[in-house]
Scaffold this active site. Structure first.
Site, PDB file in Angstrom:
ATOM      1  N   ASN A 122       1.213  -1.492   0.341  1.00 10.74           N
ATOM      2  CA  ASN A 122      -0.094  -0.140  -0.543  1.00 10.74           C
ATOM      3  C   ASN A 122       0.766   0.747  -0.449  1.00 10.74           C
ATOM      4  OD1 ASN A 122       0.690  -0.375   2.613  1.00 10.74           O
ATOM      5  ND2 ASN A 122      -1.028   0.679   3.651  1.00 10.74           N
ATOM      6  N   HIS A 155      -7.266  -8.207   4.813  1.00  7.71           N
ATOM      7  CA  HIS A 155      -7.004  -7.289   5.949  1.00  7.71           C
ATOM      8  C   HIS A 155      -8.636  -7.646   6.053  1.00  7.71           C
ATOM      9  CE1 HIS A 155      -6.829  -3.364   8.219  1.00  7.71           C
ATOM     10  NE2 HIS A 155      -7.638  -3.571   8.589  1.00  7.71           N
ATOM     11  N   HIS A 160      -2.738 -10.023  11.596  1.00  9.21           N
ATOM     12  CA  HIS A 160      -3.004  -9.017  12.263  1.00  9.21           C
ATOM     13  C   HIS A 160      -4.775  -9.252  13.319  1.00  9.21           C
ATOM     14  CE1 HIS A 160      -5.232  -7.129  10.165  1.00  9.21           C
ATOM     15  NE2 HIS A 160      -3.931  -5.495   9.333  1.00  9.21           N
ATOM     16  N   ASP A 205       3.487  -5.676  12.058  1.00  5.48           N
ATOM     17  CA  ASP A 205       2.878  -4.212  11.029  1.00  5.48           C
ATOM     18  C   ASP A 205       3.340  -3.496  11.456  1.00  5.48           C
ATOM     19  OD1 ASP A 205       0.803  -3.156  10.032  1.00  5.48           O
ATOM     20  OD2 ASP A 205      -1.384  -3.524  10.855  1.00  5.48           O
TER      21      ASP A 205
END
Lengths: 308, 429
Positions: free
Chosen positions: B101, B185, B238, B311
């Site tokens: 990203n 995600h 995560h 992360d």
């Protein structure tokens, strides 16, 4: 003197300090009934009213309180400020600090913004509403108004009716009322009541009639029309039907009940005109007590000298 | 931090060699010649070798992080591959996977090549993760095959959930041909709405919009079922909620090819840390409540969760100085990772050092298909030397990232990285 330097919220605020503020507010209330309504308590103090969000009554109420205490005031609103020009919150805060002021009264759309401000300025910070977090001065004036009618707060049954989810007034009232020993019920559609509200020690009801039977006072919160478009309630008609406080509904219960509203009101939606203008409504007393409460808060936080 | 070229012959003497692959731990010396493992055992330092005294220290595999953001290209003011590498070294990491990203996103073979080429000059191994969809827009899948050829090790639209289940299905199917995981995600954006923190008692008290646990676990469940349908490898990044952990338990029992990571901050903090509106605690997914944190620790101990991934998400001071609502999501985590994870897992679960190290070495390497036998003779030396007993305070000076947005400032950790050997260098911290 108060324990905390700032007034950011009533969550965890000492009960004795709330009482001190209310008691002091009653003595300022007497001042407001005199022909000359001004005292020199805060002469030489400078206060900035920093409003990042529109407000009419809170800002006027604070400004009046400041003028009655002989403080110098400066108003600063988002539409006229350099914030519009992209200045950061930190820069705005530091600029104000550089101008040597004694207190900042701030309204901001973001929860926690007043706490954020205390990290950048030495001045006393008073929260005049931060998003849906807290509005402590409103809760204090509400409690003062209840005390004026009932002589006490402890043991009172107080219901907050309407949009609890988006209401800083509700949250501050809950913290303050619980601290002073009142019983609190929140009433509204489930979509406007936050899911974990029970953790604050309040009862949740979706039945206004049941709440009216129980309550000594109803504090009716404003419904914001923009909540309708996103499906939090289906229509004004349905809201008025289920949660509107009107004469017919009150008459059915045949009981004495105090009606409060922090304003501005949507007459004919959450409250009918006949109710708003009735003897049992203390809405305009709240407005006057608002000035007295804010005088008390400013006076106690800015360490003004005893009156006269 | 001092990075210097590894001498031709280096002898790590007097330490405990902890091999997380073989699950052995013994007092041994390590001989490195020309940057490669020559021997592991007991012996004398050859003449002309540089002796590194590792007495009281633990020598183990270099850490591997499958989830970092190094912001290059596009936001070099936050981090670059070079500055991120130094943060990695400070945390004992020798190998990291960077998320796509960036601006522009890593959604083409050319952009993957850009990272792979720049990575060559960096002091740690950096592997690009390619975007799943073009422009991370969630509709058209990228040229995955060519991207793998240029060095992509996995695919993710990280930060942006793949909302369309059909697109997610196709991506899983297509990537399965290449043997690469899809990392999604997991967050239902409608349920998240304006949420900036976990929805619970704390969000109510702080007046901040809540992001319900279900926003994550619903999409985790969807992704697990889609992976099962496609017989494809999905990696859950995560994990933050107890419900997600439960879904992964069930999926693993049912044979779905799935792996999962947890971030150090979700193990170390809960949502009460947001009490002062400190924007360094604003992260997505949000810090959850204590019951979730406990479930994550349990998930680690039981093996439901495979690895730790930081992360690492750098943001500038200017951005983080905003109010809580306006500040960006994310926190840095490389430098503090071992200290935080070791401290919390030793304290709460009495996990052994070997088990903890495995979560940061063998397991993440397995997920990405990297070499895991790092003490084998002839392997490029990729080692981290730890002092597991050292107590230290994490402060601003502990940070090597270009950004300083760490929630750990002032925390006291037990366990510290001492030095790192990788890519022919030795770094002393």
């Amino acid at each position: 003197m108060l324990e905390q330097k700032h007034l950011l919220g009533l969550d965890g605020y000492p009960a004795k300090d709330i009482e001190t503020i209310i008691d002091t507010a009653f003595s300022f209330r007497e001042v407001l009934d005199r022909p000359i309504k001004k005292v020199p308590s805060l002469q030489g103090k400078t206060i900035v009213n920093l409003f990042f969000e529109n407000s009419t009554r809170t800002r006027i109420s604070f400004e009046l309180a400041q003028k009655r205490l002989s403080a110098d005031t400066v108003n600063f609103s988002a539409s006229t400020s350099s914030l519009k020009k992209g200045e950061s919150f930190k820069d705005t805060a530091q600029n104000i600090e550089a101008m040597k002021i004694d207190a900042v009264v701030m309204r901001h759309p973001d929860p926690g913004a007043p706490l954020h401000l205390t990290k950048h300025v030495d001045a006393v910070v008073i929260n005049a509403g931060d998003g849906k977090h807290e509005h402590p001065t409103q809760a204090i004036l509400d409690m003062m108004s209840l005390k004026e009618v009932f002589g006490k707060i402890e043991g009172l049954n107080v219901a907050l009716v309407g949009d609890i989810s988006h209401s800083r007034v509700a949250l501050s009232n809950i913290h303050g009322l619980k601290a002073l020993g009142a019983n609190v019920t929140v009433c509204g559609p489930p979509t406007l009541i936050p899911p974990h509200i029970g953790s604050l020690g309040v009862t949740v009801s979706h039945d206004l009639d049941e709440v009216i039977e129980w309550a000594d006072a109803l504090n009716i919160l404003r419904i914001q029309m923009e909540r309708m478009g996103v499906g939090l309630f289906p229509s004004v008609r349905e809201y008025r039907d289920v949660f509107g406080v009107n004469t017919e509904r009150l008459d059915r219960h045949k009981k004495e009940l105090i009606i409060m509203h922090p304003g501005p009101m949507n007459r004919g939606i959450e409250i009918d005109s006949a109710v708003a203008d009735s003897k049992q409504a203390i809405i305009l007393d709240q407005v006057l007590n608002g000035v007295a409460s804010r005088m008390a808060i400013l006076y106690l936080l800015l360490g003004g000298k005893a009156e006269e | 931090m001092k990075i210097r070229k590894l001498p031709k012959t280096t002898f790590l003497k007097g330490g405990t060699v902890l091999d997380p692959l073989k699950e052995t731990s013994a007092k041994k010396d390590v001989l490195i010649v020309n940057g490669k493992i020559k021997s592991v055992g007991k012996g004398k330092a050859p003449a002309s070798s540089e002796v590194v005294d590792c007495t009281g220290k633990v020598i183990t595999h270099g850490f591997c992080d499958v989830h970092v953001h190094f912001r290059e290209p596009g936001r070099e003011d936050k981090e670059t591959l070079q500055t991120g590498s130094r943060a990695a070294l400070a945390g004992g990491f020798t190998r990291v996977c960077v998320m796509p990203n960036t601006d522009p996103p890593l959604d083409s073979p050319e952009s993957i090549r850009f990272i792979a080429e720049k990575a060559e000059d960096c002091p740690v191994h950096i592997h690009p993760i390619g975007a799943v969809t073009k422009g991370q827009k969630g509709s058209e899948i990228t040229e995955m095959s060519a991207m793998v050829r240029e060095g992509a090790v996995a695919f993710s639209d990280d930060g942006i959930p793949i909302a369309n289940a059909a697109v997610m299905r196709r991506a899983l199917e297509y990537a399965s041909m290449l043997g690469k995981p899809i990392i999604n995600h997991a967050e239902d954006l409608d349920l998240r709405d304006d949420g900036v923190m976990h929805e619970g008692e704390m969000s109510l008290k702080l007046g901040l919009d809540g992001n319900p646990a279900l926003a994550e676990s619903l999409m985790v469940l969807r992704d697990l079922d889609l992976a099962k349908l496609a017989s494809a490898f999905v990696h859950i990044p995560h994990v933050s909620t107890r419900e997600s952990v439960q879904h992964i338990v069930v999926a693993k029992k049912g044979g779905t090819p799935v792996s999962a990571e947890v971030s150090p901050h979700h193990l170390y903090f809960n949502d009460t840390a947001l009490n002062s509106y400190n924007t360094n605690f604003k992260v997505a997914p949000p810090l959850r409540e204590e019951a979730d944190r406990k479930a994550l620790v349990k998930g680690i101990v039981s093996g439901t969760i495979d690895c730790i991934a930081t992360d690492h998400a750098p943001h500038t001071i200017e951005e983080k100085e905003a109010t809580f609502v306006n500040a960006p999501f994310g926190m840095i985590g490389l430098e503090s990772c071992f200290g935080a994870v070791h401290t919390v897992l030793m304290k709460e679960k009495q996990m052994t050092l070997a088990n903890i190290v495995k979560l940061m070495t063998v397991n993440p390497r397995n997920i990405m298909g990297f070499e895991t036998d790092l003490f084998k003779t002839g392997t490029e030396a990729e080692l981290t030397v730890l002092d597991p007993k050292e107590s230290w305070t994490f402060d601003e000076d502990s940070i090597y990232s270009r950004s300083k947005n760490s929630p750990y400032i002032g925390e006291i950790f037990t366990g510290k990285v001492d030095s790192v050997i990788t890519k022919g260098n030795i770094t002393d911290l």
